[in-house]
Design an enzyme around this catalytic site. Structure first.
Site, mmCIF file in Angstrom:
data_model
loop_
_atom_site.group_PDB
_atom_site.id
_atom_site.type_symbol
_atom_site.label_atom_id
_atom_site.label_comp_id
_atom_site.label_asym_id
_atom_site.label_seq_id
_atom_site.Cartn_x
_atom_site.Cartn_y
_atom_site.Cartn_z
ATOM 1 N N ALA A 1 106.103 6.119 65.206
ATOM 2 C CA ALA A 1 105.233 5.533 64.180
ATOM 3 C C ALA A 1 104.996 6.570 63.100
ATOM 4 O O ALA A 1 104.879 7.765 63.382
ATOM 5 C CB ALA A 1 103.912 5.088 64.788
ATOM 6 N N ASP B 1 101.341 11.681 57.579
ATOM 7 C CA ASP B 1 102.762 11.398 57.525
ATOM 8 C C ASP B 1 103.579 12.672 57.736
ATOM 9 O O ASP B 1 103.092 13.783 57.596
ATOM 10 C CB ASP B 1 103.140 10.719 56.198
ATOM 11 C CG ASP B 1 102.737 11.518 54.975
ATOM 12 O OD1 ASP B 1 102.082 12.568 55.152
ATOM 13 O OD2 ASP B 1 103.061 11.094 53.863
ATOM 14 N N ASN B 2 104.853 12.487 58.111
ATOM 15 C CA ASN B 2 105.806 13.572 58.369
ATOM 16 C C ASN B 2 105.353 14.520 59.475
ATOM 17 O O ASN B 2 105.762 15.678 59.526
ATOM 18 C CB ASN B 2 106.085 14.365 57.083
ATOM 19 C CG ASN B 2 106.634 13.493 55.980
ATOM 20 O OD1 ASN B 2 107.511 12.656 56.232
ATOM 21 N ND2 ASN B 2 106.107 13.638 54.771
ATOM 22 N N ARG B 3 104.472 14.040 60.363
ATOM 23 C CA ARG B 3 103.952 14.824 61.479
ATOM 24 C C ARG B 3 103.163 16.057 61.031
ATOM 25 O O ARG B 3 102.939 16.980 61.809
ATOM 26 C CB ARG B 3 105.085 15.254 62.428
ATOM 27 C CG ARG B 3 105.760 14.075 63.153
ATOM 28 C CD ARG B 3 104.748 13.328 64.016
ATOM 29 N NE ARG B 3 105.356 12.266 64.823
ATOM 30 C CZ ARG B 3 105.398 10.991 64.466
ATOM 31 N NH1 ARG B 3 104.908 10.600 63.301
ATOM 32 N NH2 ARG B 3 105.933 10.099 65.264
ATOM 33 N N LEU B 4 102.732 16.060 59.786
ATOM 34 C CA LEU B 4 101.905 17.166 59.283
ATOM 35 C C LEU B 4 100.433 16.771 59.419
ATOM 36 O O LEU B 4 99.713 16.594 58.428
ATOM 37 C CB LEU B 4 102.273 17.495 57.830
ATOM 38 C CG LEU B 4 103.691 18.045 57.647
ATOM 39 C CD1 LEU B 4 103.983 18.283 56.167
ATOM 40 C CD2 LEU B 4 103.860 19.349 58.433
#
Length: 226
Positions: free
Chosen positions: A3, A184-187
């Site tokens: 996700a 978002d972007n796992r940040l």
């Protein structure tokens, strides 16, 4: 399965002065979001040998002194905490891309506090606390049901049920509280309050002497890499 989180971020300037205020803020927002049982938390303990175990437990009370849940003291988590008071709580609020992770130590609350809570439980839950020798092997479901039915006869609806001596509350006194916001972007944003000891602070206080951490402790805030 993956996700992409696109939730609004979490900045240091967004945080409340104390982690307890920040938890109250997020807990309220989790409830308002329609999240089912926002007080459900993963409780992780370890025994004296360091073997970990986790389970989902309902948070029943929280304030500046800590976070309270109730259990059978002879259960696995109760036995673990008797040997090793260190504990972790995780609130996994996935639908709103948030987590709260609390690390600290657990101490038993006073019997008066346990009895007051027990009296407010539904009658069936009161009987269940007596019927189940939590975490022990039971021969069959029928045996468990039989023990419950015997208690129904002994304590019919409307009759006061005493709190079992082997059952009660633990208060988790935190030394760290992390607020995790998915991005978002796992940040992801991870902001953690860490308790700094001051005079009179510590989990060594007796069960009836739990400290008010908003008064007795100072907190520093640090940002963690996701």
């Amino acid at each position: 399965m993956r996700a992409q989180y696109r939730a609004e971020g979490l900045d240091e300037s967004d945080l409340a002065d104390s982690p307890h205020e920040q938890f109250a803020r997020w807990f309220t927002q989790a409830g308002q979001s329609g999240l089912h049982e926002p007080n459900a938390m993963v409780v992780s303990t370890a025994d004296a040998a360091g073997r970990p175990s986790s389970r989902t437990v309902l948070l029943k009370q929280y304030d500046a002194r800590g976070f309270v849940f109730f259990t059978n003291y002879a259960s696995r988590k109760g036995r673990d905490l008797a040997e090793n008071a260190h504990i972790s709580l995780l609130f996994p609020w996935h639908p709103i891309a948030r987590q709260v992770i609390i690390g600290g130590t657990a101490e038993r609350i006073g019997r008066d506090e346990t009895a007051a809570y027990f009296r407010g439980r539904p009658h069936g839950s009161q009987l269940g606390a007596w019927a189940s020798a939590q975490s022990t092997v039971v021969a069959s479901r029928a045996e468990l049901d039989r023990a419950y039915e015997e208690l129904v006869v002994r304590y019919p609806e409307g009759e006061q049920v005493p709190a079992p001596p082997h059952w009660g509350g633990f208060r988790v006194v935190p030394d760290s509280m992390e607020f995790w916001q998915g991005r978002d972007n796992r940040l992801h944003d991870r902001l953690r309050y860490v308790r700094e000891e001051t005079a009179g602070t510590g989990a060594g206080a007796g069960a009836d002497e739990a400290v008010d951490l908003t008064v007795a402790a100072a907190w520093r805030i640090e940002r963690l890499c996701p």
